[in-house]
Motif scaffolding. Structure first.
Motif, short mmCIF file in Angstrom:
data_model
loop_
_atom_site.label_atom_id
_atom_site.label_comp_id
_atom_site.label_asym_id
_atom_site.label_seq_id
_atom_site.Cartn_x
_atom_site.Cartn_y
_atom_site.Cartn_z
N ASN A 19 0.83 -1.20 0.00
CA ASN A 19 0.00 0.00 0.00
C ASN A 19 0.87 1.26 0.00
O ASN A 19 0.62 2.21 -0.76
CB ASN A 19 -0.91 -0.03 1.24
CG ASN A 19 -1.85 1.14 1.28
OD1 ASN A 19 -2.74 1.25 0.46
ND2 ASN A 19 -1.63 2.04 2.23
N SER A 20 1.92 1.25 0.82
CA SER A 20 2.82 2.40 0.89
C SER A 20 3.60 2.57 -0.40
O SER A 20 3.73 3.68 -0.92
CB SER A 20 3.79 2.23 2.07
OG SER A 20 3.10 2.28 3.28
N VAL A 21 4.10 1.44 -0.91
CA VAL A 21 4.89 1.48 -2.15
C VAL A 21 4.04 2.07 -3.28
O VAL A 21 4.49 2.95 -4.02
CB VAL A 21 5.38 0.06 -2.53
CG1 VAL A 21 5.90 0.03 -3.96
CG2 VAL A 21 6.47 -0.40 -1.56
N GLN A 22 2.82 1.62 -3.39
CA GLN A 22 1.95 2.09 -4.47
C GLN A 22 1.61 3.57 -4.30
O GLN A 22 1.52 4.30 -5.28
CB GLN A 22 0.69 1.23 -4.53
CG GLN A 22 1.00 -0.18 -5.05
CD GLN A 22 -0.20 -1.09 -5.03
OE1 GLN A 22 -1.20 -0.80 -4.38
NE2 GLN A 22 -0.09 -2.21 -5.74
N ALA A 23 1.42 3.98 -3.04
CA ALA A 23 1.10 5.39 -2.79
C ALA A 23 2.27 6.27 -3.26
O ALA A 23 2.06 7.30 -3.90
CB ALA A 23 0.83 5.61 -1.31
N ILE A 24 3.48 5.83 -2.93
CA ILE A 24 4.66 6.61 -3.32
C ILE A 24 4.83 6.60 -4.84
O ILE A 24 5.06 7.64 -5.46
CB ILE A 24 5.93 6.02 -2.64
CG1 ILE A 24 5.83 6.24 -1.13
CG2 ILE A 24 7.19 6.69 -3.18
CD1 ILE A 24 6.87 5.47 -0.33
N ALA A 25 4.63 5.40 -5.45
CA ALA A 25 4.80 5.28 -6.89
C ALA A 25 3.79 6.13 -7.63
O ALA A 25 4.12 6.81 -8.61
CB ALA A 25 4.67 3.82 -7.30
N GLN A 26 2.55 6.11 -7.12
CA GLN A 26 1.47 6.86 -7.78
C GLN A 26 1.74 8.36 -7.74
O GLN A 26 1.45 9.08 -8.68
CB GLN A 26 0.16 6.57 -7.06
CG GLN A 26 -0.88 6.01 -7.97
CD GLN A 26 -2.15 5.68 -7.21
OE1 GLN A 26 -2.23 5.86 -5.99
NE2 GLN A 26 -3.13 5.21 -7.91
N ALA A 27 2.27 8.80 -6.62
CA ALA A 27 2.46 10.23 -6.45
C ALA A 27 3.76 10.69 -7.12
O ALA A 27 3.97 11.88 -7.30
CB ALA A 27 2.51 10.55 -4.97
N GLU A 28 4.62 9.74 -7.49
CA GLU A 28 5.92 10.05 -8.05
C GLU A 28 6.64 11.11 -7.21
O GLU A 28 7.16 12.10 -7.72
CB GLU A 28 5.76 10.50 -9.50
CG GLU A 28 5.25 9.35 -10.36
CD GLU A 28 5.16 9.69 -11.84
OE1 GLU A 28 5.31 10.88 -12.17
OE2 GLU A 28 4.95 8.77 -12.63
N HIS B 177 4.91 4.47 8.02
CA HIS B 177 4.70 5.85 7.57
C HIS B 177 5.35 6.01 6.21
O HIS B 177 6.54 5.73 6.07
CB HIS B 177 5.31 6.79 8.63
CG HIS B 177 5.29 8.23 8.22
ND1 HIS B 177 6.16 9.16 8.72
CD2 HIS B 177 4.49 8.89 7.35
CE1 HIS B 177 5.90 10.35 8.17
NE2 HIS B 177 4.89 10.21 7.34
N ASP B 178 4.58 6.43 5.20
CA ASP B 178 5.17 6.57 3.87
C ASP B 178 5.26 8.04 3.48
O ASP B 178 4.65 8.91 4.12
CB ASP B 178 4.36 5.77 2.84
CG ASP B 178 2.95 6.29 2.68
OD1 ASP B 178 2.77 7.48 2.38
OD2 ASP B 178 2.00 5.47 2.86
N SER B 179 6.01 8.30 2.43
CA SER B 179 6.18 9.68 1.97
C SER B 179 5.25 9.97 0.79
O SER B 179 5.50 10.87 0.01
CB SER B 179 7.63 9.92 1.57
OG SER B 179 7.95 9.07 0.47
N GLY B 180 4.18 9.18 0.70
CA GLY B 180 3.22 9.38 -0.37
C GLY B 180 2.36 10.61 -0.11
O GLY B 180 2.63 11.40 0.79
N PRO B 181 1.30 10.78 -0.91
CA PRO B 181 0.46 11.98 -0.82
C PRO B 181 -0.50 11.99 0.38
O PRO B 181 -1.18 12.99 0.59
CB PRO B 181 -0.33 11.94 -2.13
CG PRO B 181 -0.40 10.49 -2.48
CD PRO B 181 0.85 9.86 -1.97
N GLY B 182 -0.57 10.89 1.13
CA GLY B 182 -1.51 10.84 2.25
C GLY B 182 -2.89 10.42 1.77
O GLY B 182 -3.08 10.11 0.59
N ILE B 183 -3.84 10.41 2.70
CA ILE B 183 -5.19 9.93 2.39
C ILE B 183 -6.13 11.13 2.43
O ILE B 183 -6.09 11.93 3.37
CB ILE B 183 -5.64 8.88 3.44
CG1 ILE B 183 -4.61 7.75 3.54
CG2 ILE B 183 -7.02 8.34 3.11
CD1 ILE B 183 -4.71 6.93 4.79
#
Lengths: 131, 688
Positions: B587-596, B619-625
């Motif tokens: 889930n975290s990996v995809q969030a980060i990948a999606q947000a580039e 905790h990921d560095s993606g865009p959040g929810i």
């Protein structure tokens, strides 16, 4: 070639790294191995290598990124990439970034030797007379 | 009407405070208006004459006089002189006569006009002949239970034609039936406290008023009452009818019923007084009634209940204690014959309907025997019940199995409650709850949850096929290269045996590593319920990485794991918990990948959660929810991803919940999403 140019091996997987070193050893080709691209780049500055064999996917700087950096550094050093990926686009990506060859794991020794010969390495020194 | 008169009595003749004081007096205090109508009647008056206030208010004092002409003479004298004292003969509620020494005073207002009369009375010397009846009629401290009944509705039934001419004679079935209806038609107008206490059950006075008499009167003596009421209805107003209930009617033993038609205000009501025979407030009757209620409650309650007499076992345990036994558990293990003896010594004394149906018996008698039959399913339960008994515990509960009389094995919960002095030591309660269905449902639910998790796992494994292949190819690549190198050494003149030995060793270790990976993938793909084992979360995370490491590296994500050194172990399903970690990382990996995102990192922390729990966060560095979907992320089939199924996080939720933990999602103040879960720490004593 008493003072053989050194070959650099970069792979984060210890078993693969060791096996490549051992292969180069039996071919009497001196080499030095690194577990990360970053470690290699530090050593590269000294200009002690004539060829690079690198894994593609690694933590930190990966193979493609390493190719780009090598190109940026301007060195004409040939790079052979080895990867477990069978994906065509991955292979194309590697070649477009200036790799000399992109081999798929598990690699066959003959294949690697073929490329090393093309680069001028003498891979037959240790061969017994019987062969 | 009686209510109204009482108010008059309180507001007029006796001001509230005065009435209250007179309520406590040991002397009879009665207030009347100048014509002799009673307006206040204190409890001591009731004790002396047997008539309760309710029956007397509004009646004339003269009505209970045994010598009316003499009494009216005294009254005239009182009104003339303002005072009078002397002995009077009065009729008590039970029909006897007593002599009372009275003092009467007329009270006047400021203008000197006569207001009312207050009479103080005290029982005078009682003739020998009267003692017997008086003592029987007036138990110490007990007043009469008094009822005022509206019998107007019953009048049609009591027309002269249908009224029995000789009420003492046996009645025909038709008449019995009519009288039975009479009791339903007689409605309660008022009752006193004692009636509420004795007959009311759980109802209070307000709830009794307006109800048919039949709702409260004990069934055993119903026919006596109906005949009495029929007689009262047929009689003139001044006539008082008494019945003594004979010994055979056990509930109302020695009780006297007194009834009369109301004469006050032309109402059509009847008064009924019951004088109990037992001393004290809790009469035998009341006790019996409460025991009956208790018995019914026990009998029909849905829990299966055994009442056993364990005194015999108690004596054995006392003797062991006297002989110096302290570690009863070891003692009983060494002497199983004591446990066996106990199963025969302890006897079931009573069972309820729930017990009979649980055991598949036909009647209570099937179960009233030594307790041995309760322990056929789990023989050791008897031992543990004895240990708790020895240790003087109040309760003991455990899960076990029981073999029913018709040969079925049921899963049950035993619950034993031991008697403690001053309770009756012959009564130990055992309740047995049949939890077979509950356990079955729980098993089904667990199976369903496991199936769901398994299906999701298979789907995840499919998505991670590339990653898994990469993991397997690494040792294979090493093996192939090492084998080739070995061959090359063998074909050289200077064979390096030491090197060959090293290469062969490396081949073996890489092969076993490949095998481990395959084994691991296989167990991840397997279905079925596994045993819960003692686990370290950091091991779980390490194992989960096998499946996702490649994904993380391929997307050039920086993964950092920190584990507190003292984080507790947990009890859980290794594979399912790995699945949770895999899903959260994906889930975290995809969030980060999606947000580039330019910053590409995942931080995993393993540590102590709330007290007694293990905490985990990612905790990921993606865009959040997006805030509007925060509370939906764990829903099944909820996804924000183009090719997502909405399974991953919902499976995490169901697995964590099945492990007794909780999981939540939120946005981190410094950006990105953070998922946290906590799992109950493994209790210390359960550790292996």
């Amino acid at each position: 070639m008493s003072n053989s140019p050194r070959i650099a091996v970069v792979d984060d997987d210890e078993a693969v790294r060791e096996s490549l070193s051992d292969l180069l050893q039996v071919l009497d080709l001196p080499c030095r191995s690194f577990d990360r691209a970053e470690a290699f780049l530090t050593a590269y500055a000294s200009g002690a290598f004539t060829c690079l064999i690198t894994d593609l996917r690694m933590p930190g700087i990966g193979g493609v990124e390493l190719l780009r950096r090598m190109k940026a550094l301007g060195g004409p050093m040939p790079v052979i990439v080895i990867t477990s990926s069978t994906d065509h686009s991955t292979h194309r990506d590697v070649m477009e970034n200036g790799a000399m060859a992109c081999l798929t794991k598990p690699i066959r020794g003959e294949e690697l030797i073929h490329h090393l010969r093309a680069l001028g390495y003498d891979c037959d020194k240790g061969r017994g007379g019987g062969r | 009407m009686a209510e109204k008169l009482r108010i008059v009595a309180e507001r007029g003749a006796c001001p509230a405070a005065g009435a209250e004081l007179a309520d406590l007096a040991s002397e009879s205090v009665i207030a009347c208006d100048l014509k002799g109508f009673i307006q206040y009647w204190n409890p001591a008056s009731e004790a002396l004459y047997g008539w309760p206030a309710m029956a007397m208010l509004g009646r004339r004092l003269g009505e209970i006089s045994a010598s009316i002409p003499l009494d009216s003479e005294h009254w005239q004298q009182l009104l003339r002189e303002g005072r009078w004292h002397g002995p009077v003969r009065r009729c008590t509620a039970t029909g006897s006569q007593i002599t009372v020494s009275v003092r009467r005073t007329v009270r006047y207002n400021e203008l000197g006009e006569a207001l009312d009369v207050v009479e103080y009375g005290r029982g005078a010397s009682i003739g020998v002949a009267e003692i017997g009846t008086h003592a029987a009629a007036e138990p110490q401290g007990g007043g009469a239970a008094c009822w005022e009944l509206d019998i107007s509705g019953a009048h049609a039934l009591l027309s002269p034609a249908s009224a029995p001419e000789h009420p003492h004679d046996a009645l025909g079935p038709d008449q019995e039936d009519a009288l039975e209806r009479l009791l339903s038609l007689a409605r309660i107008v008022d009752v006193n406290d004692r009636t509420v206490r004795l007959f009311g059950g759980n109802a209070d006075r307000k709830q009794m008023v307006g109800q048919p008499m039949a709702n409260f009167w004990p069934a055993e003596t119903r026919s006596v009452l109906t005949r009495l009421l029929a007689e009262v209805a047929a009689c003139g107003p001044s006539q008082i009818i008494r019945r003594r209930l004979d010994q055979a009617q056990c509930v109302l033993r020695d009780a006297t019923l007194t009834a009369w038609r109301s004469v006050a205000g032309g109402r059509n009501t009847a008064f009924l007084m019951v004088h109990g025979a037992a001393a004290g407030d809790r009469t035998a009757w009341e006790l019996q009634a409460s025991e009956d209620r208790y018995r019914k409650l026990i009998h029909y309650m849905p829990t299966a209940l055994w009442q056993v007499d364990a005194r015999g076992m108690g004596e054995i345990l006392d003797r062991l204690r006297a002989e110096g036994v302290t570690d009863i558990a070891s003692f009983l293990t060494e002497h199983p014959e004591i446990v066996e003896l106990g199963k025969d010594v302890v006897c079931v004394t009573e069972v309820n309907s729930g017990a009979i149906s649980l055991l598949g018996g036909r009647c209570a008698a099937d179960l009233i025997r030594p307790v041995r039959y309760l322990f056929t399913g789990t023989p050791d339960t008897a031992k543990r019940i004895m240990i708790a008994h020895f240790e003087g515990r109040r309760n003991h509960a455990e899960q076990g199995r029981i073999l029913t009389l018709n040969g079925r094995m049921r899963d049950v919960l035993f619950h034993v409650t031991y008697p403690m002095p001053p309770e009756q030591m012959d009564t130990t309660f055992i309740t047995i709850e049949d939890i077979t269905e509950r356990l079955r449902t729980e098993t089904q639910l667990r199976q369903l949850q496991a199936d769901h998790a398994h299906a999701a796992r298979i789907s995840t494994l499919g998505e991670l096929a590339t990653s898994i292949a990469h993991e397997v190819k690494q040792p294979l690549a090493a093996i192939v290269t090492n084998a080739e190198t070995s061959l090359r050494w063998l074909s050289r003149d200077d064979v390096n045996v030491e090197k060959l030995r090293q290469l062969t060793g490396r081949i073996i270790s890489s092969a076993s590593r490949a095998n481990d990976i395959i084994q691991h993938v296989r167990s991840m793909a397997q279905r079925g319920e596994r045993e819960r084992t003692s686990l370290h979360m950091s091991e779980i995370v390490e194992e989960a990485l096998l499946f996702v490491r490649h994904e993380i590296e391929a997307r050039r994500i920086d993964l950092a794991i920190t584990a507190a050194p003292s984080c507790p172990r947990i009890l859980g399903d290794r594979i399912q918990l790995q699945q949770v970690i895999v899903n959260l990382i994906i889930n975290s990996v995809q969030a980060i990948a999606q947000a580039e995102s330019t910053e590409r990192r995942i931080r995993i922390c393993i540590g102590s959660g709330p007290p007694g729990a293990l905490g985990f966060s990612i905790h990921d560095s993606g865009p959040g929810i997006a805030p509007d979907i925060l509370d939906r992320v764990f829903e099944s089939f909820f996804t924000t991803k183009v090719d997502g199924m909405g399974i991953g996080l919902s499976v995490c939720h169901s697995i964590i919940t099945a492990h007794g933990g909780s999981i939540e999602a939120e946005n981190h103040p410094r950006g990105g999403a953070i998922f946290r879960f906590s799992l109950p720490a493994q209790p210390h004593e359960a550790r292996d």
